[in-house]
Design a protein around this motif. Structure first.
Motif, mmCIF file in Angstrom:
data_model
loop_
_atom_site.group_PDB
_atom_site.id
_atom_site.type_symbol
_atom_site.label_atom_id
_atom_site.label_comp_id
_atom_site.label_asym_id
_atom_site.label_seq_id
_atom_site.Cartn_x
_atom_site.Cartn_y
_atom_site.Cartn_z
ATOM 1 N N GLY A 14 0.776 -1.331 -0.155
ATOM 2 C CA GLY A 14 0.310 -0.223 -0.067
ATOM 3 C C GLY A 14 0.709 1.291 -0.159
ATOM 4 O O GLY A 14 1.350 1.593 1.294
ATOM 5 N N ALA A 15 0.881 2.047 -1.261
ATOM 6 C CA ALA A 15 1.812 3.166 -0.975
ATOM 7 C C ALA A 15 0.961 4.863 -1.093
ATOM 8 O O ALA A 15 0.590 5.456 -1.873
ATOM 9 N N GLY A 16 0.135 4.466 -0.266
ATOM 10 C CA GLY A 16 -0.999 5.273 0.199
ATOM 11 C C GLY A 16 -0.135 6.230 1.123
ATOM 12 O O GLY A 16 1.288 6.101 1.252
ATOM 13 N N VAL A 17 -0.717 7.651 1.579
ATOM 14 C CA VAL A 17 0.177 8.648 2.775
ATOM 15 C C VAL A 17 0.243 7.772 3.850
ATOM 16 O O VAL A 17 1.717 7.689 3.917
ATOM 17 N N PHE A 18 -0.410 7.141 4.291
ATOM 18 C CA PHE A 18 0.565 5.855 5.647
ATOM 19 C C PHE A 18 1.786 4.699 5.365
ATOM 20 O O PHE A 18 2.524 4.964 5.942
ATOM 21 N N GLY A 19 1.511 4.315 4.137
ATOM 22 C CA GLY A 19 1.822 3.895 3.706
ATOM 23 C C GLY A 19 3.727 4.003 3.404
ATOM 24 O O GLY A 19 4.812 3.696 3.321
ATOM 25 N N SER A 20 3.541 5.228 2.243
ATOM 26 C CA SER A 20 4.383 5.799 2.221
ATOM 27 C C SER A 20 5.612 6.552 2.925
ATOM 28 O O SER A 20 6.492 6.275 2.561
ATOM 29 N N TRP A 21 4.372 7.153 3.677
ATOM 30 C CA TRP A 21 5.774 7.570 4.939
ATOM 31 C C TRP A 21 6.287 6.587 6.308
ATOM 32 O O TRP A 21 7.556 7.228 6.242
ATOM 33 N N THR A 22 5.535 5.689 6.239
ATOM 34 C CA THR A 22 6.218 4.432 6.942
ATOM 35 C C THR A 22 7.446 4.384 6.407
ATOM 36 O O THR A 22 8.157 3.579 6.518
ATOM 37 N N ALA A 23 7.407 3.992 4.994
ATOM 38 C CA ALA A 23 8.292 3.166 4.222
ATOM 39 C C ALA A 23 9.736 4.885 4.630
ATOM 40 O O ALA A 23 10.805 4.317 4.391
ATOM 41 N N HIS A 24 8.966 5.574 4.434
ATOM 42 C CA HIS A 24 10.415 7.237 4.227
ATOM 43 C C HIS A 24 10.620 7.090 5.370
ATOM 44 O O HIS A 24 12.280 6.475 5.896
ATOM 45 N N HIS A 25 10.300 6.548 6.975
ATOM 46 C CA HIS A 25 10.667 6.376 8.169
ATOM 47 C C HIS A 25 11.496 5.158 7.972
ATOM 48 O O HIS A 25 12.604 5.239 9.179
ATOM 49 N N LEU A 26 10.735 4.196 7.869
ATOM 50 C CA LEU A 26 11.627 2.896 8.244
ATOM 51 C C LEU A 26 13.218 3.350 7.483
ATOM 52 O O LEU A 26 14.066 2.094 8.082
ATOM 53 N N GLN A 27 13.182 3.817 5.973
ATOM 54 C CA GLN A 27 14.643 3.773 5.464
ATOM 55 C C GLN A 27 15.368 4.134 6.593
ATOM 56 O O GLN A 27 16.358 4.249 5.867
ATOM 57 N N ASN A 28 15.398 5.742 6.101
ATOM 58 C CA ASN A 28 15.654 6.569 7.335
ATOM 59 C C ASN A 28 16.607 5.856 8.795
ATOM 60 O O ASN A 28 17.265 6.082 8.636
ATOM 61 N N ALA A 29 15.923 5.159 8.913
ATOM 62 C CA ALA A 29 16.241 3.983 10.191
ATOM 63 C C ALA A 29 17.215 2.850 10.183
ATOM 64 O O ALA A 29 18.129 2.041 10.682
ATOM 65 N N GLY A 30 17.498 2.702 8.658
ATOM 66 C CA GLY A 30 18.123 2.103 7.655
ATOM 67 C C GLY A 30 17.744 0.806 7.451
ATOM 68 O O GLY A 30 18.397 -0.083 7.246
ATOM 69 N N HIS A 31 16.685 0.397 7.789
ATOM 70 C CA HIS A 31 16.114 -1.015 7.257
ATOM 71 C C HIS A 31 16.012 -1.083 5.611
ATOM 72 O O HIS A 31 15.512 0.225 4.631
ATOM 73 N N ARG A 32 15.983 -1.959 5.119
ATOM 74 C CA ARG A 32 15.509 -2.290 3.580
ATOM 75 C C ARG A 32 14.481 -2.347 3.222
ATOM 76 O O ARG A 32 13.185 -2.817 4.178
ATOM 77 N N VAL A 33 13.426 -1.648 2.870
ATOM 78 C CA VAL A 33 12.184 -1.778 2.308
ATOM 79 C C VAL A 33 12.049 -1.720 0.998
ATOM 80 O O VAL A 33 12.360 -1.756 0.174
ATOM 81 N N THR A 34 10.523 -2.453 0.524
ATOM 82 C CA THR A 34 10.286 -2.851 -0.368
ATOM 83 C C THR A 34 8.780 -2.461 -0.265
ATOM 84 O O THR A 34 7.859 -2.646 0.787
ATOM 85 N N LEU A 35 8.082 -1.344 -1.527
ATOM 86 C CA LEU A 35 6.808 -0.781 -1.380
ATOM 87 C C LEU A 35 6.012 -1.498 -2.673
ATOM 88 O O LEU A 35 6.745 -1.484 -3.559
ATOM 89 N N ILE A 36 4.586 -1.860 -2.027
ATOM 90 C CA ILE A 36 4.161 -2.385 -3.359
ATOM 91 C C ILE A 36 2.702 -1.901 -2.969
ATOM 92 O O ILE A 36 2.208 -1.923 -2.393
ATOM 93 N N ASP A 37 2.293 -1.702 -4.545
ATOM 94 C CA ASP A 37 0.990 -1.209 -4.695
ATOM 95 C C ASP A 37 0.578 -1.176 -5.972
ATOM 96 O O ASP A 37 1.085 -0.997 -7.182
ATOM 97 N N ALA A 38 -1.024 -2.141 -5.907
ATOM 98 C CA ALA A 38 -1.115 -2.507 -7.388
ATOM 99 C C ALA A 38 -1.375 -1.368 -8.698
ATOM 100 O O ALA A 38 -1.291 -2.106 -9.364
ATOM 101 N N TRP A 39 -1.656 -0.383 -8.289
ATOM 102 C CA TRP A 39 -1.826 0.724 -9.195
ATOM 103 C C TRP A 39 -1.173 1.606 -9.291
ATOM 104 O O TRP A 39 -0.900 2.732 -9.774
#
Length: 388
Positions: A14-39
């Motif tokens: 889910g790459a909406g506002v909640f998913g994308s900001w979660t990805a941002h913060h996890l990436q900044n914390a040093g984690h490898r992140v894969t973001l997936i969205d159907a459309w």
């Protein structure tokens, strides 16, 4: 901030506002992140799609949302500063009502407690400051000058672009959970046929959450049909520009209407905050209805006399994605310890995206104490919104 072993792999569906900001913060914390969205990020079916969203900190006595909104604001400002085109348009936000009720008193009290600015206005002051609005019958207003409008689709797509440029992976296509038993999710099956395996998973799918987890969320998340309309301003008239006109909400005896100035020459936007009928986000008819348009025009002509007979130049049909009471859902899946469920934006969530992402990233690794209001256990099966 998110903890855990750096470099863990997190899949976010889910790459909406909640998913994308979660990805941002996890990436900044040093984690490898894969973001997936159907459309794709902030697509037109999503609750995060569309032109614009209001951002404000006034929430009555709900201090938790006042804090989230005020702490999200500098993160929106930072994203807007690097986006090329503006994301945050600080036109201010004005709430007004015929009475100074508990919501307005609570908002002032919480702002005072948190040392946040908010301006109280009487009718004469509002009429002088914002002459494009007819304040007949209105006695009380609250104005937040630092807040305003967020360009919704642009903001999410900008955030995802920066996430990818910083090394994040973004995948297009559906993703379904794979569970072979036990207390952990084993992976997600991608539309391509590939199985993607990660250490932890976040599902931030808005109105699609009940479809992915029907046993857990099938009766606890509600998608409702919402219609918005855009009207052309008079030629050469600057009264409806964001430099002159704020974002606004008319409490209208509890039946709230809200809207925006003419952002980037798109037209003045009007919407009714009342929850519409329940819908399926995949199949509901996205054509606007005459009844909704007539209702908006009647309100517009009463409150914005300079827009009487203004031509309709656009309309959108989207959805709210509601929890039973309007609180967010940010909680671990009850039987899958490596899965976090994030949703329940409930028509007011977009502005909180940065802080929802921060909280979700930390909750995923157990770095933050649970906020009971965001827990799955507090979500019922009957709609009774208590957050506005």
């Amino acid at each position: 901030m998110a903890q855990g072993k750096k470099g863990e792999h997190v899949a976010i569906v889910g790459a909406g506002v909640f998913g994308s900001w979660t990805a941002h913060h996890l990436q900044n914390a040093g984690h490898r992140v894969t973001l997936i969205d159907a459309w794709g990020a902030s697509h037109s079916r999503a609750s995060s799609g569309g032109e614009s969203r209001l951002t404000r900190a006034a929430y009555g006595k709900d201090a938790i949302y006042t804090r989230f909104a005020s702490e999200s604001l500098p993160q929106w400002q930072a994203l807007s500063a690097v986006s090329g085109l503006p994301i945050l348009i600080p036109c201010g936000v004005l709430f007004f009502s015929a009475v100074e009720d508990d919501y307005f008193r609570g908002s002032m009290e919480v702002h005072k407690q948190l040392s946040l600015p908010i301006e109280q206005m009487d009718r004469a002051t509002m009429q002088r400051r914002f002459p494009m609005i007819d304040f007949t019958g209105i006695e009380f207003g609250l104005f937040e000058a630092k807040f305003g409008a967020l360009m919704a689709r642009r903001s999410v797509q900008t955030l995802v672009d920066r996430f990818v440029r910083a090394g994040g992976e973004c995948r297009l296509g559906s993703a379904l959970p794979i569970h072979a038993g036990g207390s952990r999710l084993n992976g997600v099956k991608l539309q391509s046929g590939e199985t993607l395996m990660a250490d932890r998973y976040v599902f931030a799918l808005g109105p699609w959450l009940p479809k992915i987890f029907p046993d857990v969320l099938g009766k606890k998340i509600f998608a409702t049909r919402q219609e918005v309309f855009y009207f052309a301003k008079p030629a050469g008239d600057k009264s409806y520009s964001p430099e002159a006109m704020p974002g606004w909400a008319d409490f209208n005896d509890g039946d709230i209407f809200y809207g925006f100035p003419d952002l980037e020459n798109r037209g003045a936007k009007f919407a009714h905050d009342k929850h519409g009928v329940l819908v399926d986000p995949d199949t509901h008819d996205r054509r606007p209805t005459q009844a909704a348009l007539d209702e908006i025009i009647a309100f517009r002509d009463r409150r914005f006399p300079g827009l009487r007979n203004a031509p309709l130049i656009g309309a959108e049909v989207c959805q709210y994605e509601n929890s039973s009471n309007g609180d967010f859902l940010i909680d671990t899946h009850p039987s899958l310890s490596n899965v976090l469920l994030v949703g329940g934006g409930s028509g007011h969530g977009f502005k909180h995206g940065p802080e929802v992402g921060r909280y979700a990233a930390s909750r995923l690794f157990g770095a933050l104490k649970e906020e009971p209001r965001f827990s799955l256990s507090t979500k019922g099966e009957t709609q009774h919104r208590e957050v506005h």
